[in-house]
Design a protein around this motif. Structure first.
Motif, PDB file in Angstrom:
ATOM      1  N   LEU A   1       0.822  -1.202   0.000  1.00 31.94           N
ATOM      2  CA  LEU A   1       0.000   0.000   0.000  1.00 31.94           C
ATOM      3  C   LEU A   1       0.861   1.258   0.000  1.00 31.94           C
ATOM      4  CD1 LEU A   1      -2.845  -1.000   2.498  1.00 31.94           C
ATOM      5  CD2 LEU A   1      -2.977  -0.863   0.010  1.00 31.94           C
ATOM      6  N   ASP A   2       1.984   1.217   0.713  1.00 26.54           N
ATOM      7  CA  ASP A   2       2.897   2.368   0.691  1.00 26.54           C
ATOM      8  C   ASP A   2       3.435   2.600  -0.721  1.00 26.54           C
ATOM      9  OD1 ASP A   2       2.632   2.982   3.365  1.00 26.54           O
ATOM     10  OD2 ASP A   2       4.274   1.675   3.997  1.00 26.54           O
ATOM     11  N   LEU A   3       3.734   1.493  -1.414  1.00 25.74           N
ATOM     12  CA  LEU A   3       4.208   1.630  -2.787  1.00 25.74           C
ATOM     13  C   LEU A   3       3.097   2.190  -3.682  1.00 25.74           C
ATOM     14  CD1 LEU A   3       6.323   1.274  -4.947  1.00 25.74           C
ATOM     15  CD2 LEU A   3       5.647  -1.133  -5.167  1.00 25.74           C
ATOM     16  N   LEU A   4       1.864   1.725  -3.465  1.00 33.82           N
ATOM     17  CA  LEU A   4       0.742   2.239  -4.243  1.00 33.82           C
ATOM     18  C   LEU A   4       0.535   3.735  -3.969  1.00 33.82           C
ATOM     19  CD1 LEU A   4      -1.467   1.444  -6.239  1.00 33.82           C
ATOM     20  CD2 LEU A   4      -2.944   0.893  -4.308  1.00 33.82           C
ATOM     21  N   LEU A   5       0.759   4.141  -2.739  1.00 31.22           N
ATOM     22  CA  LEU A   5       0.664   5.572  -2.419  1.00 31.22           C
ATOM     23  C   LEU A   5       1.728   6.362  -3.176  1.00 31.22           C
ATOM     24  CD1 LEU A   5      -0.057   5.569   1.430  1.00 31.22           C
ATOM     25  CD2 LEU A   5      -1.613   6.177  -0.420  1.00 31.22           C
ATOM     26  N   TYR A   6       2.936   5.772  -3.294  1.00 33.93           N
ATOM     27  CA  TYR A   6       3.962   6.447  -4.085  1.00 33.93           C
ATOM     28  C   TYR A   6       3.521   6.566  -5.547  1.00 33.93           C
ATOM     29  CZ  TYR A   6       7.993   7.103  -7.049  1.00 33.93           C
ATOM     30  OH  TYR A   6       8.825   7.554  -8.031  1.00 33.93           O
ATOM     31  N   PHE A   7       2.946   5.492  -6.075  1.00 38.92           N
ATOM     32  CA  PHE A   7       2.449   5.545  -7.447  1.00 38.92           C
ATOM     33  C   PHE A   7       1.443   6.696  -7.608  1.00 38.92           C
ATOM     34  CE2 PHE A   7       3.096   0.698  -8.219  1.00 38.92           C
ATOM     35  CZ  PHE A   7       4.460   0.918  -8.357  1.00 38.92           C
ATOM     36  N   SER A   8       0.580   6.863  -6.601  1.00 42.06           N
ATOM     37  CA  SER A   8      -0.454   7.894  -6.702  1.00 42.06           C
ATOM     38  C   SER A   8       0.126   9.298  -6.570  1.00 42.06           C
ATOM     39  CB  SER A   8      -1.526   7.677  -5.622  1.00 42.06           C
ATOM     40  OG  SER A   8      -0.996   7.923  -4.326  1.00 42.06           O
ATOM     41  N   ARG A   9       1.304   9.410  -5.951  1.00 51.45           N
ATOM     42  CA  ARG A   9       1.944  10.730  -5.821  1.00 51.45           C
ATOM     43  C   ARG A   9       2.773  11.097  -7.040  1.00 51.45           C
ATOM     44  NH1 ARG A   9       2.915   8.764  -0.506  1.00 51.45           N
ATOM     45  NH2 ARG A   9       5.018   8.156  -1.121  1.00 51.45           N
ATOM     46  N   GLN A  10       3.215  10.087  -7.811  1.00 49.78           N
ATOM     47  CA  GLN A  10       4.037  10.339  -8.995  1.00 49.78           C
ATOM     48  C   GLN A  10       3.096  10.589 -10.178  1.00 49.78           C
ATOM     49  OE1 GLN A  10       5.199   9.365 -12.084  1.00 49.78           O
ATOM     50  NE2 GLN A  10       6.905  10.781 -11.833  1.00 49.78           N
ATOM     51  N   LYS A  11       3.176  11.774 -10.715  1.00 50.24           N
ATOM     52  CA  LYS A  11       2.190  12.229 -11.693  1.00 50.24           C
ATOM     53  C   LYS A  11       2.024  11.273 -12.866  1.00 50.24           C
ATOM     54  CE  LYS A  11       1.166  16.106 -14.778  1.00 50.24           C
ATOM     55  NZ  LYS A  11       1.582  17.430 -15.260  1.00 50.24           N
ATOM     56  N   ASP A  12       3.137  10.848 -13.466  1.00 49.42           N
ATOM     57  CA  ASP A  12       3.048  10.031 -14.676  1.00 49.42           C
ATOM     58  C   ASP A  12       2.545   8.625 -14.364  1.00 49.42           C
ATOM     59  OD1 ASP A  12       4.243  12.020 -16.557  1.00 49.42           O
ATOM     60  OD2 ASP A  12       5.922  11.816 -15.164  1.00 49.42           O
ATOM     61  N   ILE A  13       3.027   8.056 -13.249  1.00 53.18           N
ATOM     62  CA  ILE A  13       2.543   6.716 -12.868  1.00 53.18           C
ATOM     63  C   ILE A  13       1.071   6.801 -12.486  1.00 53.18           C
ATOM     64  CG2 ILE A  13       2.807   4.791 -11.268  1.00 53.18           C
ATOM     65  CD1 ILE A  13       5.728   5.375 -11.045  1.00 53.18           C
ATOM     66  N   ALA A  14       0.680   7.875 -11.804  1.00 48.41           N
ATOM     67  CA  ALA A  14      -0.720   8.020 -11.408  1.00 48.41           C
ATOM     68  C   ALA A  14      -1.632   8.044 -12.626  1.00 48.41           C
ATOM     69  CB  ALA A  14      -0.889   9.299 -10.588  1.00 48.41           C
ATOM     70  N   THR A  15      -1.193   8.724 -13.678  1.00 47.31           N
ATOM     71  CA  THR A  15      -2.001   8.770 -14.899  1.00 47.31           C
ATOM     72  C   THR A  15      -2.141   7.372 -15.503  1.00 47.31           C
ATOM     73  OG1 THR A  15      -1.220  11.017 -15.338  1.00 47.31           O
ATOM     74  CG2 THR A  15      -2.210   9.823 -17.172  1.00 47.31           C
ATOM     75  N   VAL A  16      -1.027   6.637 -15.559  1.00 48.48           N
ATOM     76  CA  VAL A  16      -1.070   5.265 -16.075  1.00 48.48           C
ATOM     77  C   VAL A  16      -1.945   4.398 -15.177  1.00 48.48           C
ATOM     78  CG1 VAL A  16       0.296   3.209 -16.564  1.00 48.48           C
ATOM     79  CG2 VAL A  16       1.179   5.459 -17.194  1.00 48.48           C
ATOM     80  N   LEU A  17      -1.825   4.586 -13.866  1.00 52.19           N
ATOM     81  CA  LEU A  17      -2.629   3.813 -12.920  1.00 52.19           C
ATOM     82  C   LEU A  17      -4.114   4.017 -13.187  1.00 52.19           C
ATOM     83  CD1 LEU A  17      -2.992   2.109 -10.336  1.00 52.19           C
ATOM     84  CD2 LEU A  17      -2.769   4.221  -9.016  1.00 52.19           C
ATOM     85  N   MET A  18      -4.535   5.255 -13.389  1.00 52.19           N
ATOM     86  CA  MET A  18      -5.948   5.516 -13.625  1.00 52.19           C
ATOM     87  C   MET A  18      -6.417   4.922 -14.946  1.00 52.19           C
ATOM     88  SD  MET A  18      -6.929   6.762 -10.930  1.00 52.19           S
ATOM     89  CE  MET A  18      -8.568   6.625 -11.591  1.00 52.19           C
ATOM     90  N   GLU A  19      -5.556   4.936 -15.959  1.00 48.63           N
ATOM     91  CA  GLU A  19      -5.923   4.294 -17.225  1.00 48.63           C
ATOM     92  C   GLU A  19      -5.966   2.779 -17.071  1.00 48.63           C
ATOM     93  OE1 GLU A  19      -2.860   5.773 -19.715  1.00 48.63           O
ATOM     94  OE2 GLU A  19      -3.827   7.729 -20.072  1.00 48.63           O
ATOM     95  N   HIS A  20      -5.079   2.269 -16.218  1.00 48.52           N
ATOM     96  CA  HIS A  20      -4.955   0.825 -16.035  1.00 48.52           C
ATOM     97  C   HIS A  20      -6.170   0.223 -15.331  1.00 48.52           C
ATOM     98  CE1 HIS A  20      -3.371  -2.899 -14.126  1.00 48.52           C
ATOM     99  NE2 HIS A  20      -2.681  -2.996 -15.245  1.00 48.52           N
ATOM    100  N   ILE A  21      -6.836   1.011 -14.462  1.00 47.87           N
ATOM    101  CA  ILE A  21      -7.940   0.439 -13.673  1.00 47.87           C
ATOM    102  C   ILE A  21      -9.290   0.571 -14.369  1.00 47.87           C
ATOM    103  CG2 ILE A  21      -6.760   0.883 -11.476  1.00 47.87           C
ATOM    104  CD1 ILE A  21      -8.684   3.244 -11.075  1.00 47.87           C
ATOM    105  N   GLN A  22      -9.313   1.027 -15.597  1.00 52.28           N
ATOM    106  CA  GLN A  22     -10.599   1.107 -16.307  1.00 52.28           C
ATOM    107  C   GLN A  22     -11.100  -0.314 -16.591  1.00 52.28           C
ATOM    108  OE1 GLN A  22     -12.111   4.073 -16.471  1.00 52.28           O
ATOM    109  NE2 GLN A  22     -10.233   4.739 -15.404  1.00 52.28           N
ATOM    110  N   PRO A  23     -12.353  -0.618 -16.250  1.00 47.18           N
ATOM    111  CA  PRO A  23     -12.863  -1.990 -16.402  1.00 47.18           C
ATOM    112  C   PRO A  23     -13.055  -2.385 -17.855  1.00 47.18           C
ATOM    113  CG  PRO A  23     -14.638  -0.521 -15.792  1.00 47.18           C
ATOM    114  CD  PRO A  23     -13.378   0.307 -15.749  1.00 47.18           C
ATOM    115  N   LYS A  24     -12.985  -3.693 -18.108  1.00 46.61           N
ATOM    116  CA  LYS A  24     -13.193  -4.194 -19.465  1.00 46.61           C
ATOM    117  C   LYS A  24     -14.620  -3.936 -19.933  1.00 46.61           C
ATOM    118  CE  LYS A  24      -9.694  -7.830 -18.983  1.00 46.61           C
ATOM    119  NZ  LYS A  24      -9.431  -9.289 -18.950  1.00 46.61           N
ATOM    120  N   ASP A  25     -15.576  -4.195 -19.045  1.00 51.58           N
ATOM    121  CA  ASP A  25     -16.981  -3.942 -19.363  1.00 51.58           C
ATOM    122  C   ASP A  25     -17.519  -2.956 -18.330  1.00 51.58           C
ATOM    123  OD1 ASP A  25     -19.639  -3.851 -19.938  1.00 51.58           O
ATOM    124  OD2 ASP A  25     -20.050  -5.973 -19.541  1.00 51.58           O
TER     125      ASP A  25
END
Length: 1035
Positions: free
Chosen positions: A256-280
């Protein structure tokens, strides 16, 4: 290589040892620098050393090959130090070495034990066992390995360190862009592991700096692979690992700490948000299958519904002490608190990171809630196999709700000015384009289809905002999440609690008879108890409940302000009478705001009662909300929802019933204080009586059965209010007003209330009596052995019938006890309305009817085996009925009306009642008082008997067409043109405001006295009385 043993013995005597920062560094360098001597080659003269400057130095032996080699290798002390430090730095950074010594000895030489010996390079270097900047460039580095950070670099070596760092960044980028080259390795797993290690280590800032440079390089070179293609596999691996973790594993929090770092890093956060879009996006379960959904699904709830095997919490509960289970629950709550803090910070980071991540997250939430909207449907909960294929889990929604609740806390104070910036018109917006949603900050979907507190007036237009605040979206998303998640969890806990009670009873019965059934029932009980305790632990985390309490109290305040039509920046003071609604925004507020509020406080009353005592201010806001909305159809149209508020009121009020054996009496100080000092107590009492009346006519086809369930909590509330002066005086004033306006066009509220109360009492006790009679017959059949020869199916049917009748009898007995008890305490101080002719006839008829069954010859039919099993309390009922008689017995009008009940009254009935009062040991003054009252009523009965003989030949025109009794105050019904007695039609209109002869609308102000007929009746009466007097006693 040089001999390590000789080196360790002689290095301290080496004059070059002074060139090193420590003896260990000197040993390291010496052990790695000596090339193999040619056979027979003598040592050089230069190898002979002078006296060391140190205190323990001795002359160096002539055969010290290390000294000779070092002396030949370097021209000066400066080069020696520089090369040694460069070698040391390279080994620390890249974890590689040309030193082939025993790895276990490397630590003493200053070499990291994990260093890899470069076999091929060592062969190519022809004996050189140190690394420099020239040969490091030719190494085929696995850059992901290069994470051992050198924190202190001498200024002279800084340029070399920068070259190493740049080389590391360059190689890392190369590896991530071309992972297919490394066939035997998974570079993404290595990156994830090293990031985990870095985030959890002491040099977080250095790791972040390095990662930022790598990201910059990857973003600058996306021809081979885009940045999203590089980070995506890392996120996939992350999700797969987290999925296997439990709530109480410490490793989870590193991820979770690593995920928090991902959310603080602008470019990774953008990829993270694109990555969690559901298939359906239309399937609710697909949101749970994303990385964010996987994290949100971590809980102490069962991972697979109904499957206890493999579960980690509350195993074998029947063998655990209450203290052990309490400790385990406390431990779970502690981990949940930390987990929810991380989730809150994650969402907060993504919302604050950039406009893009905020839009993507809010869109994700809006789509998720719409796709899971079916969770609240009745059919979905009745078909679990379909439910779990279509919708996200309870754990998902519980955790999402907890995180969103924390986001709402900054404005969750009842008097917060921020609260008034909420804009309800958000909920009225219909379908918008994606561009409009982005520009106007509208991400929730389907709200325009929700039922609102009141319908939109036809003439009222909607003024939409150009854009909506994050506060508005936060509040709506949180309430939607609670509606979809917490509500269902609450229902499950109630059902499990009921099932556990039934199962426990069946198990105990089976234990008495023995056999394998008892063990099977024990296993069922164990499994269900594990599920229940896990669910309770998940739903009662103290921090989450406190956040929810804050939110619901604030929502209550917001709804009251909207109910006052306040659209200003400051909170308006609540006062009565309420102002008329003008352009109210209540027509845009979904009902689930009020439903969530009610559901939460009822949940607290059942499962976390101590929380209600923690915030007096919150309770006052809830009372304000109930007072404004419960009895006001203009502000809350749905009668079912208003009736639900009575249950909420019961939940937050002090409950004074004694605690069960072995449990402490709950603390009630704050609740007592709030209720007793409540400024709007009179209006709260009136609202309660109003909703009691309103629930009679809901328009629902099942309204008759529903109304008793809705009214159940109203009885204990009214009893509590009657014990407090401010509430009692309010109720008495309503009664006085009703007495003075009995024939008003609209019957007064309290009059309608009493009429319905007596209707309920008659129906409920009659039903209870019938059910008890049937139970008595079935019990007799069973005792006489009539069930023994029945087929298994027939026997099960009999047992099922007995069980069902028992439940029905119990419910109707409980409710009839409450109605009669309420009449008993009301008549202690309210008399005038009860002794009015048409009310007196009703209540007397009811009381005598009950006494017939409870003390008369019919009482034998009700003697079931165990009265307590069905909550049948005949002694209490008789006592309450006698109390009502004694309360009203001082009024001659009332006593004179009792004998007119020709159906049930008889002097014998009252004599039997006195006998029962003695049998149940009622106080002497009660028995004497009732005996005197019985005598008074008998004297009235004797006089009336003579009058009846006189009126026996009255003309039919003088008789009431409904009751067949002589009319004393005839009135004409305008539409049907029928004449009836005033008391008869007044009683009818309390329940049904129509003409009983043609069903046309009718109110008391429309009826007209039939003076001509009244005079005829009075003349006839006077004539008959005169004739009787003339005839004398003998006549």
């Amino acid at each position: 290589m040089t001999d390590q043993g000789n080196n360790n013995q002689n290095i301290s005597r080496n004059p070059f040892a002074a060139l090193f920062s420590s003896l260990a560094d000197a040993k390291q360098f010496a052990s790695g620098q000596k090339p193999p001597l040619h056979h027979g080659e003598p040592p050089s003269e230069d190898s002979q050393g002078s006296q060391s400057e140190s205190e323990n130095s001795d002359s160096i032996e002539d055969n010290d090959d290390s000294v000779a080699e070092i002396s030949r290798s370097f021209l000066s002390r400066q080069e020696l130090c520089e090369q040694l430090n460069i070698n040391h730095m390279i080994q620390r950074i890249f974890l590689i070495t040309l030193d082939n010594s025993d790895p276990s000895l490397r630590g003493g030489n200053g070499i990291p034990p994990r260093c890899v010996f470069l076999v091929e390079m060592a062969a190519e270097m022809d004996g050189q066992d140190w690394l420099d900047m020239d040969n490091i460039d030719s190494v085929d580095l696995d850059a992901i390995r290069s994470t051992c950070t050198v924190t202190k670099v001498p200024e002279k070596l800084l340029s070399y360190a920068v070259r190493c760092k740049n080389l590391t960044v360059s190689n890392t980028r190369t590896v991530l862009l071309t992972p297919e080259i490394y066939i035997r390795q998974n570079v993404y797993e290595q990156l994830l592991d090293l990031l985990l290690e870095g985030v959890g280590g002491a040099q977080l800032d250095e790791v972040v700096e390095f990662v930022e440079e790598v990201i910059a390089g990857l973003l600058a070179d996306q021809e081979v692979r885009t940045f999203s293609e590089v980070i995506g596999p890392v996120l996939d691996i992350f999700q797969g690992r987290v999925k296997e973790l439990d709530l109480c594993q410490l490793l989870l929090f590193s991820y979770l700490d690593l995920l928090l770092y991902f959310s603080r890093q602008k470019d990774i956060a953008t990829v993270l948000m694109e990555h969690i879009q559901p298939k359906d996006p239309n399937n609710g379960l697909q949101y749970q299958k994303t990385l964010l959904g996987t994290v949100l699904s971590i809980s102490c709830l069962l991972k697979t519904p109904g499957v206890v095997e493999g579960h980690s919490f509350f195993l074998n509960p029947s063998r655990s002490s209450p203290q052990e289970m309490k400790v385990q629950e406390s431990n779970i709550h502690q981990f949940m608190g930390q987990f929810h803090d991380k989730l809150h910070q994650l969402l907060k980071n993504l919302l604050q990171q950039s406009g893009e991540t905020r839009h993507l997250l809010l869109s994700w939430l809006g789509g998720c809630l719409q796709a899971n909207a079916g969770r609240t449907k009745i059919w979905a909960n009745q078909m679990p196999e379909i439910f779990f294929q279509m919708y996200a889990s309870d754990a998902f929604f519980l955790n999402l709700g907890a995180a969103l609740l924390k986001l709402c806390q900054p404005f969750c104070r009842p008097r917060s000015p921020k609260l008034l910036t909420f804009n309800p018109t958000y909920c009225a917006l219909k379908e918008l384009s994606e561009e409009e949603r982005r520009n106007r900050n509208v991400h929730a979907r389907g709200l325009d289809k929700e039922t609102c507190l009141v319908p939109l007036p036809p003439q009222q237009s909607v003024e939409y905002a150009q854009s909506y605040s994050l506060l508005t979206e936060n509040l709506i998303f949180t309430q939607m999440t609670l509606h979809l998640g917490f509500h269902r969890l609450h229902e499950q806990m109630v059902k499990m609690n009921q099932s556990l009670h039934r199962l426990q009873g069946t198990w105990r019965e089976a234990q008495l008879t023995g056999g394998p059934a008892a063990e099977q029932l024990r296993e069922q009980f164990e499994r269900l108890m594990t599920v229940y305790l896990s669910t309770k632990a998940a739903a009662t985390q103290p921090g989450m409940l406190q956040c929810c309490l804050n939110l619901q109290a604030s929502s209550a305040t917001l709804l009251v302000q909207l109910g006052l039509s306040n659209q200003g920046p400051e909170h308006a003071q609540l006062s009565f009478p309420l102002p008329p609604l003008h352009n109210s925004l209540l027509c845009h507020m979904p009902e689930f705001f009020a439903e969530n509020l009610g559901d939460f406080f009822v949940f607290l009353r059942r499962f976390a009662d101590e929380v209600l005592e923690s915030s007096a201010d919150s309770l006052e806001q809830v009372l304000n909300f109930i007072t404004v909305f419960m009895g006001n159809v203009e502000r809350m149209k749905n009668p079912h929802l208003r009736a639900k508020l009575a249950e909420v009121l019961e939940a937050v009020m002090p409950h004074m019933e004694p605690a069960s054996a072995g449990t402490a009496q709950p603390i009630m100080f704050q609740r007592q204080r709030v209720f007793c000092s409540y400024h709007h107590a009179p209006h709260l009492a009136e609202a309660l009586i109003a909703v009691f009346v309103d629930i009679e006519f809901t328009g629902d086809p099942h309204q008759f059965e529903q109304k008793f369930n809705y009214r159940r909590p109203m009885y204990p509330i009214l009893k509590f209010m009657w014990g407090k002066e401010s509430y009692r005086e309010s109720i008495k004033s309503l009664a006085v007003y009703a007495s003075e306006n009995l024939e008003a066009m609209n019957p007064p509220l309290f009059l309608r209330y009493l009429n319905l109360l007596m209707n309920d009492a008659i129906f409920l006790l009659d039903e209870a009596i019938q059910y008890l009679s049937k139970i008595k017959l079935l019990q007799l059949e069973k005792d006489h052995g009539e069930w023994e020869g029945l087929a298994p199916d027939a026997l099960r049917e009999k047992e099922s019938s007995l069980h069902m009748l028992g439940q029905l009898a119990r419910f109707h007995n409980i409710m009839s006890n409450e109605t009669i008890g309420t009449l008993a305490f009301l008549t202690s101080e309210i008399k005038c309305i009860f002794v009015h002719p048409f009310m007196a006839e009703r209540i007397i008829s009811m009381l005598n009817h009950f006494l017939q069954h409870l003390v008369g010859p019919k009482m034998g039919a009700l003697k079931v085996k165990d009265f307590s099993e069905f909550d049948f309390k005949p002694q209490q009922l008789v006592s309450d009925i006698c109390t009502i008689y004694l309360n009203l017995g001082d009024e001659e009008n009332f006593c004179a009306t009792v004998p007119k009940d020709g159906r049930s009254y008889s002097p014998t009935l009252f004599s039997q009642t006195v006998r029962v009062l003695k049998k149940i040991n009622k106080p002497g003054e009660v028995i004497v008082g009732f005996s005197l009252l019985a005598d008074k009523i008998k004297s009235h009965a004797d006089r009336q008997l003579q009058d009846e003989e006189t009126y026996a030949d009255a003309p039919d025109d003088f008789l009431d067409p409904i009751m067949s009794t002589l009319m004393l105050d005839p009135v004409l019904l305008p539409s049907s043109n029928v004449t009836v007695d005033r008391s008869t039609i007044a009683r009818h209109l309390l329940s049904d405001q129509t003409d009983p002869f043609n069903r046309s609308p009718l109110t008391m102000d429309q009826i007209r006295p039939n003076e001509e007929l009244k005079q005829q009746i009075l003349q006839w009466l006077a004539q008959h009385k005169q004739e009787r007097l003339q005839m004398g006693p003998s006549g």
